[in-house]
Design an enzyme around this catalytic site. Structure first.
Site, short mmCIF file in Angstrom:
data_model
loop_
_atom_site.label_atom_id
_atom_site.label_comp_id
_atom_site.label_asym_id
_atom_site.label_seq_id
_atom_site.Cartn_x
_atom_site.Cartn_y
_atom_site.Cartn_z
N GLY A 1 0.82 -1.22 0.00
CA GLY A 1 0.00 0.00 0.00
C GLY A 1 0.84 1.26 0.00
O GLY A 1 0.43 2.28 0.55
N HIS A 2 2.01 1.23 -0.66
CA HIS A 2 2.94 2.37 -0.58
C HIS A 2 2.47 3.60 -1.34
O HIS A 2 3.06 4.66 -1.22
CB HIS A 2 4.33 1.97 -1.09
CG HIS A 2 4.39 1.80 -2.57
ND1 HIS A 2 3.79 0.75 -3.22
CD2 HIS A 2 4.95 2.59 -3.53
CE1 HIS A 2 3.99 0.90 -4.52
NE2 HIS A 2 4.69 1.99 -4.73
N SER B 1 -7.86 0.30 12.32
CA SER B 1 -8.50 1.60 12.57
C SER B 1 -9.29 1.54 13.87
O SER B 1 -9.66 0.46 14.34
CB SER B 1 -9.43 1.88 11.40
OG SER B 1 -10.56 2.58 11.81
N SER B 2 -9.59 2.72 14.43
CA SER B 2 -10.30 2.76 15.71
C SER B 2 -11.75 2.28 15.60
O SER B 2 -12.42 2.09 16.61
CB SER B 2 -10.26 4.17 16.30
OG SER B 2 -10.81 5.09 15.38
N CYS B 3 -12.26 2.08 14.37
CA CYS B 3 -13.64 1.62 14.24
C CYS B 3 -13.80 0.13 14.58
O CYS B 3 -14.90 -0.40 14.54
CB CYS B 3 -14.19 1.90 12.85
SG CYS B 3 -13.42 0.87 11.62
N TYR C 1 -16.18 -3.08 7.27
CA TYR C 1 -14.76 -2.73 7.37
C TYR C 1 -14.20 -3.16 8.73
O TYR C 1 -13.10 -3.74 8.81
CB TYR C 1 -14.62 -1.22 7.18
CG TYR C 1 -13.21 -0.69 7.27
CD1 TYR C 1 -12.30 -0.90 6.25
CD2 TYR C 1 -12.79 0.03 8.39
CE1 TYR C 1 -11.00 -0.40 6.33
CE2 TYR C 1 -11.50 0.53 8.49
CZ TYR C 1 -10.61 0.31 7.45
OH TYR C 1 -9.33 0.81 7.54
N LYS D 1 -11.19 -5.78 9.62
CA LYS D 1 -9.99 -5.37 10.37
C LYS D 1 -9.83 -6.21 11.64
O LYS D 1 -8.71 -6.53 12.04
CB LYS D 1 -10.05 -3.87 10.70
CG LYS D 1 -9.82 -3.00 9.48
CD LYS D 1 -8.38 -3.14 8.99
CE LYS D 1 -8.08 -2.38 7.73
NZ LYS D 1 -6.73 -2.65 7.19
N THR E 1 -5.85 5.98 15.12
CA THR E 1 -7.09 6.74 15.14
C THR E 1 -7.32 7.35 13.74
O THR E 1 -6.57 7.05 12.81
CB THR E 1 -6.98 7.84 16.22
OG1 THR E 1 -8.25 8.42 16.39
CG2 THR E 1 -5.96 8.91 15.85
N ASN E 2 -8.32 8.22 13.56
CA ASN E 2 -8.58 8.84 12.24
C ASN E 2 -7.34 9.60 11.79
O ASN E 2 -6.82 10.43 12.54
CB ASN E 2 -9.77 9.80 12.33
CG ASN E 2 -11.09 9.08 12.55
OD1 ASN E 2 -11.14 8.04 13.19
ND2 ASN E 2 -12.17 9.63 12.03
N LEU E 3 -6.91 9.35 10.56
CA LEU E 3 -5.66 9.92 10.05
C LEU E 3 -5.94 10.95 8.97
O LEU E 3 -6.98 10.88 8.30
CB LEU E 3 -4.79 8.81 9.45
CG LEU E 3 -4.41 7.69 10.41
CD1 LEU E 3 -3.86 6.49 9.63
CD2 LEU E 3 -3.38 8.19 11.42
N HIS F 1 -12.84 10.93 4.04
CA HIS F 1 -13.08 11.14 5.47
C HIS F 1 -13.41 12.62 5.71
O HIS F 1 -13.24 13.45 4.82
CB HIS F 1 -11.85 10.74 6.28
CG HIS F 1 -11.64 9.26 6.31
ND1 HIS F 1 -10.70 8.64 5.51
CD2 HIS F 1 -12.23 8.27 7.01
CE1 HIS F 1 -10.74 7.34 5.73
NE2 HIS F 1 -11.66 7.08 6.63
O1 GFB Z 1 -14.45 10.83 8.73
P1 GFB Z 1 -15.82 10.23 8.59
O2 GFB Z 1 -16.32 10.05 7.20
O3 GFB Z 1 -15.87 8.81 9.27
O4 GFB Z 1 -16.87 11.14 9.36
P2 GFB Z 1 -16.00 8.14 10.73
C1 GFB Z 1 -16.69 11.60 10.67
C2 GFB Z 1 -17.84 12.48 11.08
O5 GFB Z 1 -17.82 13.69 10.32
C3 GFB Z 1 -19.25 11.88 10.87
C4 GFB Z 1 -19.12 13.98 9.82
O6 GFB Z 1 -20.07 12.21 11.96
C5 GFB Z 1 -19.73 12.59 9.61
O7 GFB Z 1 -21.14 12.65 9.51
N1 GFB Z 1 -19.03 14.81 8.60
C6 GFB Z 1 -19.49 16.08 8.49
C7 GFB Z 1 -18.51 14.45 7.41
N2 GFB Z 1 -19.32 16.53 7.25
C8 GFB Z 1 -18.71 15.55 6.55
C9 GFB Z 1 -18.27 15.45 5.19
O8 GFB Z 1 -18.41 16.36 4.38
N3 GFB Z 1 -17.66 14.28 4.84
C10 GFB Z 1 -17.48 13.25 5.72
N4 GFB Z 1 -16.85 12.13 5.30
N5 GFB Z 1 -17.91 13.31 7.00
C11 GFB Z 1 -14.90 6.24 9.38
C12 GFB Z 1 -15.24 4.78 9.25
O9 GFB Z 1 -15.81 6.66 10.32
O10 GFB Z 1 -13.61 6.49 9.92
C13 GFB Z 1 -14.12 3.95 8.78
O11 GFB Z 1 -16.40 4.67 8.43
C14 GFB Z 1 -12.81 4.28 9.46
O12 GFB Z 1 -14.44 2.61 8.96
C15 GFB Z 1 -12.54 5.75 9.45
O13 GFB Z 1 -12.79 3.77 10.78
C16 GFB Z 1 -11.28 6.14 10.20
O14 GFB Z 1 -14.95 8.58 11.67
O15 GFB Z 1 -17.40 8.29 11.21
#
Ligand code: GFB
Length: 318
Positions: free
Chosen positions: A12-13, A109-111, A138, A142, A166-168, A181
């Site tokens: 995954g580089h 991931s933290s999920c 997912y 994991k 955690t979220n990156l 994300h």
């Molecule tokens: O980062 P995100 O998509 O994933 O969303 P998770 C985090 C929060 O941000 C949620 C809100 O509550 C979304 O509803 N949010 C607000 C948005 N506006 C936006 C936007 O425009 N785009 C996005 N994407 N979110 C993921 C998991 O969860 O995180 C994966 O689905 C993984 O499996 C990853 O673990 C790290 O943090 O909710």
């Protein structure tokens, strides 16, 4: 033999995580890194992965390859998120075992933690309750990866273990508004609103969920620390199957949105579309274990977002 001379395969580089690990190891003088583009090696195909390991016999394997995405991508491409991730990790772990890999680190991931687990999330909370529905496929994949490493250690003594960041966010992130994300989505939405002089930006959910964010180059530093200092038995003998990597600090999506709007220079309104899902209410890692072992993050959230924003500007508006 120092790890700098060992043959290290980064799966995954090209992705955000793998490319950051590659930059970090190269800058630290690692001389024997191996990569394959997805056009040359499809990690979902077992026979191809076995052939690659037979030829290359990497001594260390870092699994940063995965199908990933934000809340909407996870919830939409549910079949691909479970299938691709199960195949990638199964093929890599089994081939590493067959071809004598000395150390393997699997990234998740933290999920993986239950939706309503107590906070901060300790490593021990794995499999203690139900998962969040939007990312269950997912998370299940994991968790299976964690269990692959654990059980190849238990049965065969393989030095294989897992780390859960955690979220990156950071350079090479995905800025597609449907599949990304939250952090790259906010950077793009606020930047475009500023340049197009829009008066409001629409975000998903309620803005209330809390998240923790780690700048990806700090994660890469943690992975190098694990390569050099930590072995599988250090975790399994303590009764844990994986180690958390994060900052130990979280904030609400609304607080994050205000920070990103300041950094990008957007001053209009922020509106929440509550028909979109919130996902897990809170995901804050307990990082006391890795801190005690000797690694701590160094990039503040503000500094990380500034760097990610300048990468975004250079990448798309040069
Ligand atoms: O980062 P995100 O998509 O994933 O969303 P998770 C985090 C929060 O941000 C949620 C809100 O509550 C979304 O509803 N949010 C607000 C948005 N506006 C936006 C936007 O425009 N785009 C996005 N994407 N979110 C993921 C998991 O969860 O995180 C994966 O689905 C993984 O499996 C990853 O673990 C790290 O943090 O909710």
């Amino acid at each position: 033999m120092s790890y700098k001379d060992k043959k290290i395969y980064i799966a995954g580089h090209r992705g955000m995580v793998g490319s950051s690990i590659k930059r970090n190891l190269e800058a630290e003088g690692y001389r024997n890194l191996v990569f394959k583009d997805s056009s040359e090696l499809n990690l979902v195909r077992q026979a191809d992965v076995e052939k690659f390991f037979e030829m290359e016999k990497p001594q260390v394997v870092i699994i940063a390859a995965a199908r990933v995405g934000g809340i909407l991508a996870n919830n939409t491409y549910r079949a691909e998120f479970i299938y691709d991730n199960l195949m990638i990790e199964s093929n890599l772990v089994h081939s590493a075992y067959k071809h004598g890999t000395e150390k393997l680190i699997f990234l998740g991931s933290s999920c993986i933690y239950p939706r309503l687990a107590p906070q901060p999330l300790k490593e021990e909370y794995l499999l203690s309750d139900y998962l969040e529905f939007t990312n269950e496929p997912y998370a299940i994949a994991k968790i299976a990866g964690i269990k692959l490493c654990e059980n190849y250690y238990r049965q065969y003594g393989c030095n294989f273990y897992s780390a859960m960041p955690t979220n990156l966010f950071g350079p090479n992130d995905n800025f597609d508004l449907e599949t990304s994300h939250v952090l790259p989505a906010l950077i793009r939405k606020f930047h475009e609103a500023k340049t197009e002089k829009k008066t409001e930006v629409i975000l998903w959910g309620t803005g209330k969920p809390r998240r923790e964010f780690l700048y990806v180059d700090d994660l890469a530093e943690a992975v190098r620390f694990l390569i050099e200092k930590i072995n599988a038995k250090d975790l399994y003998e303590q009764g844990i199957t994986h180690i958390n990597i994060g900052t130990g600090k979280d904030l609400s999506i609304d607080e994050l949105a205000r920070l990103v709007s300041d950094i990008t220079g957007y001053s209009g309104k922020i509106v929440y579309d509550t028909s979109r899902p919130d996902g897990t209410p809170r995901k804050l890692m307990d990082v006391s274990r890795i801190n005690k072992l000797g690694w701590k993050h160094t990039t503040s959230l503000k500094e990380g977002i500034e760097r990610a924003y300048s990468w975004y500007l250079k990448q798309f508006f040069r």
